[in-house]
Scaffold this motif. Structure first.
Motif, PDB file in Angstrom:
ATOM      1  N   CYS A 153       0.962  -1.366  -0.572  1.00  0.00           N
ATOM      2  CA  CYS A 153       0.360   0.384  -0.329  1.00  0.00           C
ATOM      3  C   CYS A 153       0.675   1.577   0.340  1.00  0.00           C
ATOM      4  O   CYS A 153       0.266   2.089   0.223  1.00  0.00           O
ATOM      5  CB  CYS A 153      -0.990   0.062   1.414  1.00  0.00           C
ATOM      6  N   VAL A 212      -4.566   1.901  -5.261  1.00  0.00           N
ATOM      7  CA  VAL A 212      -4.606   2.406  -3.916  1.00  0.00           C
ATOM      8  C   VAL A 212      -6.015   2.227  -3.938  1.00  0.00           C
ATOM      9  O   VAL A 212      -6.789   2.068  -2.799  1.00  0.00           O
ATOM     10  CB  VAL A 212      -4.053   3.644  -4.427  1.00  0.00           C
ATOM     11  N   ARG A 213      -6.803   2.374  -5.393  1.00  0.00           N
ATOM     12  CA  ARG A 213      -8.286   2.626  -5.260  1.00  0.00           C
ATOM     13  C   ARG A 213      -8.817   0.621  -4.879  1.00  0.00           C
ATOM     14  O   ARG A 213      -9.699   0.931  -3.924  1.00  0.00           O
ATOM     15  CB  ARG A 213      -8.734   2.961  -6.283  1.00  0.00           C
ATOM     16  N   ALA A 215      -8.527   0.700  -0.756  1.00  0.00           N
ATOM     17  CA  ALA A 215      -9.833   1.104  -0.261  1.00  0.00           C
ATOM     18  C   ALA A 215     -11.441   0.634  -0.779  1.00  0.00           C
ATOM     19  O   ALA A 215     -11.821   0.558   0.169  1.00  0.00           O
ATOM     20  CB  ALA A 215      -9.462   2.929  -0.624  1.00  0.00           C
ATOM     21  N   THR A 216     -11.087   0.252  -1.642  1.00  0.00           N
ATOM     22  CA  THR A 216     -12.222  -0.932  -2.087  1.00  0.00           C
ATOM     23  C   THR A 216     -12.300  -1.905  -1.394  1.00  0.00           C
ATOM     24  O   THR A 216     -13.789  -2.212  -0.764  1.00  0.00           O
ATOM     25  CB  THR A 216     -12.478  -1.414  -3.470  1.00  0.00           C
ATOM     26  N   ARG A 256     -11.249  -2.455   1.560  1.00  0.00           N
ATOM     27  CA  ARG A 256     -10.825  -2.365   2.706  1.00  0.00           C
ATOM     28  C   ARG A 256      -9.408  -2.235   3.916  1.00  0.00           C
ATOM     29  O   ARG A 256      -9.532  -2.127   4.391  1.00  0.00           O
ATOM     30  CB  ARG A 256     -12.445  -2.702   4.080  1.00  0.00           C
ATOM     31  N   VAL A 299      -7.604  -0.206   3.639  1.00  0.00           N
ATOM     32  CA  VAL A 299      -6.990   0.840   3.644  1.00  0.00           C
ATOM     33  C   VAL A 299      -8.256   2.151   4.390  1.00  0.00           C
ATOM     34  O   VAL A 299      -9.204   1.544   4.036  1.00  0.00           O
ATOM     35  CB  VAL A 299      -5.910   1.522   3.199  1.00  0.00           C
ATOM     36  N   HIS A 300      -8.281   3.401   5.400  1.00  0.00           N
ATOM     37  CA  HIS A 300      -9.198   3.639   5.593  1.00  0.00           C
ATOM     38  C   HIS A 300      -8.451   5.487   5.296  1.00  0.00           C
ATOM     39  O   HIS A 300      -8.793   5.972   5.753  1.00  0.00           O
ATOM     40  CB  HIS A 300      -9.189   3.638   6.828  1.00  0.00           C
ATOM     41  N   VAL A 313      -5.302   7.770   2.726  1.00  0.00           N
ATOM     42  CA  VAL A 313      -3.910   8.062   1.822  1.00  0.00           C
ATOM     43  C   VAL A 313      -3.588   9.351   2.408  1.00  0.00           C
ATOM     44  O   VAL A 313      -3.711  10.097   2.643  1.00  0.00           O
ATOM     45  CB  VAL A 313      -5.163   8.202   0.678  1.00  0.00           C
ATOM     46  N   LEU A 332     -13.506   9.481  -2.443  1.00  0.00           N
ATOM     47  CA  LEU A 332     -13.243   9.233  -1.887  1.00  0.00           C
ATOM     48  C   LEU A 332     -13.937   9.417  -0.638  1.00  0.00           C
ATOM     49  O   LEU A 332     -13.805   8.303   0.672  1.00  0.00           O
ATOM     50  CB  LEU A 332     -11.672  10.591  -1.858  1.00  0.00           C
ATOM     51  N   GLN A 383     -15.698   6.150  -0.520  1.00  0.00           N
ATOM     52  CA  GLN A 383     -15.611   5.212   0.371  1.00  0.00           C
ATOM     53  C   GLN A 383     -15.089   5.620   2.099  1.00  0.00           C
ATOM     54  O   GLN A 383     -15.049   4.386   2.583  1.00  0.00           O
ATOM     55  CB  GLN A 383     -14.163   5.296  -0.270  1.00  0.00           C
ATOM     56  N   LEU A 394     -12.569   7.658   3.072  1.00  0.00           N
ATOM     57  CA  LEU A 394     -11.618   7.702   4.065  1.00  0.00           C
ATOM     58  C   LEU A 394     -11.073   8.986   3.744  1.00  0.00           C
ATOM     59  O   LEU A 394     -11.784  10.025   3.197  1.00  0.00           O
ATOM     60  CB  LEU A 394     -10.736   7.435   1.639  1.00  0.00           C
TER      61      LEU A 394
END
Length: 116
Positions: A35, A56-57, A60-61, A63, A65-66, A68, A90, A93, A95
């Motif tokens: 990541c 990154v996307r 995030a999709t 889950r 990462v929370h 950036v 973002l 999501q 984020l």
């Protein structure tokens, strides 16, 4: 947290990512394996064609990462229309994004100047 940056030249991406990793580490944020990603090239390249941003996307999709961490918001999207698209995504999501260095968007009038 995901770390993301666009480097102007291939082979120097690690220099920017090292700074972002130190920033995240100072705050006690965990960066999962895979990541900390980057792309090389100009900032004005569309986010949809950047392989690193797509990673990154995906994180995030999934889950993973929370949030950036980027050097500045144009690293995600340079053009206003692209930023609107990425910002909306973002938010959908859930984020958050942290820019580690000041950007032009933060320049403006100081409190003393507002009274003049």
């Amino acid at each position: 947290m995901a770390l993301y940056a666009v480097a102007p030249l291939r082979g120097v991406e690690h220099l920017v990512l090292d700074d972002l990793a130190a920033y995240a580490q100072d705050r006690g944020w965990t960066v999962p394996a895979g990541c900390a990603v980057s792309d090389a090239g100009p900032l004005n390249q569309a986010p949809a064609v950047r392989a690193g941003w797509q990673k990154v996307r995906a994180a995030a999709t999934g889950r993973l990462v929370h949030g950036v961490v980027v050097p500045s918001f144009p690293h995600i999207a340079y053009r206003p229309a692209d930023w609107d698209t990425e910002r909306s995504w973002l938010l959908e999501q859930g984020l958050f994004v942290v820019a580690t260095v000041p950007t032009e968007l933060q320049a403006g009038l100081g409190p003393g100047e507002l009274r003049a």
